[in-house]
Design a protein around this motif. Structure first.
Motif, PDB file in Angstrom:
ATOM      1  N   GLY A 139       0.838  -1.187   0.000  1.00 50.48           N
ATOM      2  CA  GLY A 139       0.000   0.000   0.000  1.00 50.48           C
ATOM      3  C   GLY A 139       0.878   1.244   0.000  1.00 50.48           C
ATOM      4  N   LEU A 140       0.267   2.375  -0.024  1.00 54.87           N
ATOM      5  CA  LEU A 140       0.960   3.660   0.103  1.00 54.87           C
ATOM      6  C   LEU A 140       2.036   3.891  -0.950  1.00 54.87           C
ATOM      7  CD1 LEU A 140       1.251   3.700   3.984  1.00 54.87           C
ATOM      8  CD2 LEU A 140      -0.459   4.844   2.571  1.00 54.87           C
ATOM      9  N   GLY A 141       1.821   3.419  -2.171  1.00 57.70           N
ATOM     10  CA  GLY A 141       2.721   3.727  -3.267  1.00 57.70           C
ATOM     11  C   GLY A 141       3.975   2.889  -3.361  1.00 57.70           C
ATOM     12  N   ALA A 142       4.138   1.891  -2.528  1.00 54.05           N
ATOM     13  CA  ALA A 142       5.303   1.018  -2.633  1.00 54.05           C
ATOM     14  C   ALA A 142       5.097   0.057  -3.809  1.00 54.05           C
ATOM     15  CB  ALA A 142       5.520   0.253  -1.340  1.00 54.05           C
ATOM     16  N   VAL A 143       6.153  -0.634  -4.209  1.00 55.88           N
ATOM     17  CA  VAL A 143       6.089  -1.546  -5.351  1.00 55.88           C
ATOM     18  C   VAL A 143       6.535  -2.942  -4.944  1.00 55.88           C
ATOM     19  CG1 VAL A 143       6.374   0.262  -7.072  1.00 55.88           C
ATOM     20  CG2 VAL A 143       8.386  -0.831  -6.100  1.00 55.88           C
ATOM     21  N   ARG A 144       6.266  -3.901  -5.800  1.00 52.85           N
ATOM     22  CA  ARG A 144       6.521  -5.306  -5.469  1.00 52.85           C
ATOM     23  C   ARG A 144       7.990  -5.616  -5.222  1.00 52.85           C
ATOM     24  NH1 ARG A 144       6.006  -8.244 -11.343  1.00 52.85           N
ATOM     25  NH2 ARG A 144       6.904  -6.506 -12.458  1.00 52.85           N
ATOM     26  N   THR A 145       8.885  -4.829  -5.793  1.00 55.09           N
ATOM     27  CA  THR A 145      10.311  -5.089  -5.604  1.00 55.09           C
ATOM     28  C   THR A 145      10.804  -4.704  -4.216  1.00 55.09           C
ATOM     29  OG1 THR A 145      10.846  -2.950  -6.579  1.00 55.09           O
ATOM     30  CG2 THR A 145      10.872  -4.861  -8.047  1.00 55.09           C
ATOM     31  N   MET A 146       9.943  -4.151  -3.408  1.00 54.51           N
ATOM     32  CA  MET A 146      10.315  -3.740  -2.056  1.00 54.51           C
ATOM     33  C   MET A 146      10.076  -4.876  -1.070  1.00 54.51           C
ATOM     34  SD  MET A 146       8.840   0.108  -2.064  1.00 54.51           S
ATOM     35  CE  MET A 146       9.990   1.445  -2.246  1.00 54.51           C
ATOM     36  N   ARG A 147      10.736  -6.001  -1.306  1.00 52.27           N
ATOM     37  CA  ARG A 147      10.812  -7.158  -0.415  1.00 52.27           C
ATOM     38  C   ARG A 147       9.573  -8.039  -0.363  1.00 52.27           C
ATOM     39  NH1 ARG A 147      15.065  -8.917  -0.503  1.00 52.27           N
ATOM     40  NH2 ARG A 147      14.950  -9.933   1.488  1.00 52.27           N
ATOM     41  N   LEU A 148       8.591  -7.836  -1.221  1.00 55.31           N
ATOM     42  CA  LEU A 148       7.457  -8.764  -1.234  1.00 55.31           C
ATOM     43  C   LEU A 148       7.875 -10.149  -1.699  1.00 55.31           C
ATOM     44  CD1 LEU A 148       4.352  -6.752  -2.476  1.00 55.31           C
ATOM     45  CD2 LEU A 148       4.842  -7.591  -0.188  1.00 55.31           C
ATOM     46  N   ASP A 149       8.967 -10.240  -2.446  1.00 59.99           N
ATOM     47  CA  ASP A 149       9.437 -11.539  -2.911  1.00 59.99           C
ATOM     48  C   ASP A 149       9.794 -12.471  -1.757  1.00 59.99           C
ATOM     49  OD1 ASP A 149      11.565  -9.767  -2.367  1.00 59.99           O
ATOM     50  OD2 ASP A 149      12.915 -10.786  -3.743  1.00 59.99           O
ATOM     51  N   VAL A 150      10.305 -11.925  -0.671  1.00 62.71           N
ATOM     52  CA  VAL A 150      10.665 -12.748   0.494  1.00 62.71           C
ATOM     53  C   VAL A 150       9.412 -13.393   1.095  1.00 62.71           C
ATOM     54  CG1 VAL A 150      11.627 -12.719   2.821  1.00 62.71           C
ATOM     55  CG2 VAL A 150      12.718 -11.405   0.999  1.00 62.71           C
ATOM     56  N   TYR A 151       8.366 -12.601   1.278  1.00 62.88           N
ATOM     57  CA  TYR A 151       7.124 -13.133   1.841  1.00 62.88           C
ATOM     58  C   TYR A 151       6.471 -14.125   0.882  1.00 62.88           C
ATOM     59  CZ  TYR A 151       7.614  -9.493   5.316  1.00 62.88           C
ATOM     60  OH  TYR A 151       8.083  -8.709   6.319  1.00 62.88           O
ATOM     61  N   ALA A 152       6.489 -13.826  -0.402  1.00 63.54           N
ATOM     62  CA  ALA A 152       5.897 -14.732  -1.389  1.00 63.54           C
ATOM     63  C   ALA A 152       6.615 -16.076  -1.389  1.00 63.54           C
ATOM     64  CB  ALA A 152       5.943 -14.096  -2.769  1.00 63.54           C
ATOM     65  N   GLU A 153       7.913 -16.057  -1.240  1.00 66.99           N
ATOM     66  CA  GLU A 153       8.676 -17.302  -1.207  1.00 66.99           C
ATOM     67  C   GLU A 153       8.322 -18.123   0.038  1.00 66.99           C
ATOM     68  OE1 GLU A 153      10.767 -20.439  -2.135  1.00 66.99           O
ATOM     69  OE2 GLU A 153      10.399 -18.790  -3.517  1.00 66.99           O
ATOM     70  N   TRP A 154       8.102 -17.476   1.156  1.00 65.75           N
ATOM     71  CA  TRP A 154       7.680 -18.199   2.374  1.00 65.75           C
ATOM     72  C   TRP A 154       6.333 -18.880   2.151  1.00 65.75           C
ATOM     73  CZ3 TRP A 154       8.829 -13.676   6.239  1.00 65.75           C
ATOM     74  CH2 TRP A 154      10.199 -13.630   6.507  1.00 65.75           C
ATOM     75  N   PHE A 155       5.390 -18.146   1.566  1.00 64.53           N
ATOM     76  CA  PHE A 155       4.081 -18.735   1.285  1.00 64.53           C
ATOM     77  C   PHE A 155       4.199 -19.876   0.273  1.00 64.53           C
ATOM     78  CE2 PHE A 155       2.335 -14.463   2.637  1.00 64.53           C
ATOM     79  CZ  PHE A 155       1.736 -14.952   3.781  1.00 64.53           C
ATOM     80  N   ARG A 156       5.014 -19.709  -0.766  1.00 62.10           N
ATOM     81  CA  ARG A 156       5.219 -20.769  -1.757  1.00 62.10           C
ATOM     82  C   ARG A 156       5.761 -22.029  -1.104  1.00 62.10           C
ATOM     83  NH1 ARG A 156       8.621 -23.516  -4.780  1.00 62.10           N
ATOM     84  NH2 ARG A 156      10.417 -22.751  -3.634  1.00 62.10           N
ATOM     85  N   ALA A 157       6.732 -21.863  -0.218  1.00 65.56           N
ATOM     86  CA  ALA A 157       7.320 -23.014   0.491  1.00 65.56           C
ATOM     87  C   ALA A 157       6.291 -23.706   1.386  1.00 65.56           C
ATOM     88  CB  ALA A 157       8.521 -22.567   1.305  1.00 65.56           C
ATOM     89  N   ALA A 158       5.281 -22.964   1.840  1.00 67.28           N
ATOM     90  CA  ALA A 158       4.236 -23.538   2.688  1.00 67.28           C
ATOM     91  C   ALA A 158       3.112 -24.175   1.880  1.00 67.28           C
ATOM     92  CB  ALA A 158       3.677 -22.459   3.611  1.00 67.28           C
ATOM     93  N   GLY A 159       3.223 -24.142   0.523  1.00 60.95           N
ATOM     94  CA  GLY A 159       2.231 -24.798  -0.316  1.00 60.95           C
ATOM     95  C   GLY A 159       1.179 -23.911  -0.935  1.00 60.95           C
ATOM     96  N   TYR A 160       1.347 -22.599  -0.843  1.00 59.47           N
ATOM     97  CA  TYR A 160       0.412 -21.656  -1.445  1.00 59.47           C
ATOM     98  C   TYR A 160       0.986 -21.107  -2.754  1.00 59.47           C
ATOM     99  CZ  TYR A 160      -1.818 -21.390   3.135  1.00 59.47           C
ATOM    100  OH  TYR A 160      -2.436 -21.706   4.315  1.00 59.47           O
ATOM    101  N   ALA A 161       0.104 -20.755  -3.684  1.00 54.04           N
ATOM    102  CA  ALA A 161       0.517 -19.937  -4.818  1.00 54.04           C
ATOM    103  C   ALA A 161       0.407 -18.491  -4.348  1.00 54.04           C
ATOM    104  CB  ALA A 161      -0.401 -20.184  -6.011  1.00 54.04           C
ATOM    105  N   CYS A 162       1.200 -17.628  -4.934  1.00 54.71           N
ATOM    106  CA  CYS A 162       1.203 -16.236  -4.495  1.00 54.71           C
ATOM    107  C   CYS A 162       1.371 -15.324  -5.701  1.00 54.71           C
ATOM    108  CB  CYS A 162       2.344 -16.026  -3.494  1.00 54.71           C
ATOM    109  SG  CYS A 162       2.219 -14.479  -2.607  1.00 54.71           S
ATOM    110  N   LEU A 163       0.456 -14.385  -5.874  1.00 59.85           N
ATOM    111  CA  LEU A 163       0.526 -13.401  -6.954  1.00 59.85           C
ATOM    112  C   LEU A 163       0.952 -12.072  -6.351  1.00 59.85           C
ATOM    113  CD1 LEU A 163      -0.066 -12.914 -10.000  1.00 59.85           C
ATOM    114  CD2 LEU A 163      -2.286 -12.021  -9.237  1.00 59.85           C
ATOM    115  N   VAL A 164       2.077 -11.557  -6.812  1.00 64.94           N
ATOM    116  CA  VAL A 164       2.638 -10.310  -6.264  1.00 64.94           C
ATOM    117  C   VAL A 164       2.597  -9.257  -7.350  1.00 64.94           C
ATOM    118  CG1 VAL A 164       4.667  -9.232  -5.251  1.00 64.94           C
ATOM    119  CG2 VAL A 164       4.153 -11.612  -4.751  1.00 64.94           C
TER     120      VAL A 164
END
Length: 66
Positions: free
Chosen positions: A41-66
């Motif tokens: 939110g607040l004008g940030a973009v996906r390259t601002m560390r969302l990849d780390v959280y998405a990878e955690w969710f992926r490892a837990a068995g979820y698909a993740c759209l960032v």
């Protein structure tokens, strides 16, 4: 399987369509998978560390759209 795919899709209202680009993380399992949609939110973009959280969710068995 790559950890992350670059995907694009269109979204729009009132006969205007915008092209959206995103990262799609898929778990290593096959079959139907729950999907988490993530965005800063607040004008940030996906390259601002969302990849780390998405990878955690992926490892837990979820698909993740960032």
């Amino acid at each position: 399987m790559p950890q992350r795919e670059d995907v694009t899709f269109t979204s729009g209202l009132n006969f205007q369509e915008d092209r959206i680009s995103a990262w799609l993380y898929r778990p290593e399992t096959s079959g139907p998978t729950p999907v988490i949609v993530m965005a800063h939110g607040l004008g940030a973009v996906r390259t601002m560390r969302l990849d780390v959280y998405a990878e955690w969710f992926r490892a837990a068995g979820y698909a993740c759209l960032v």
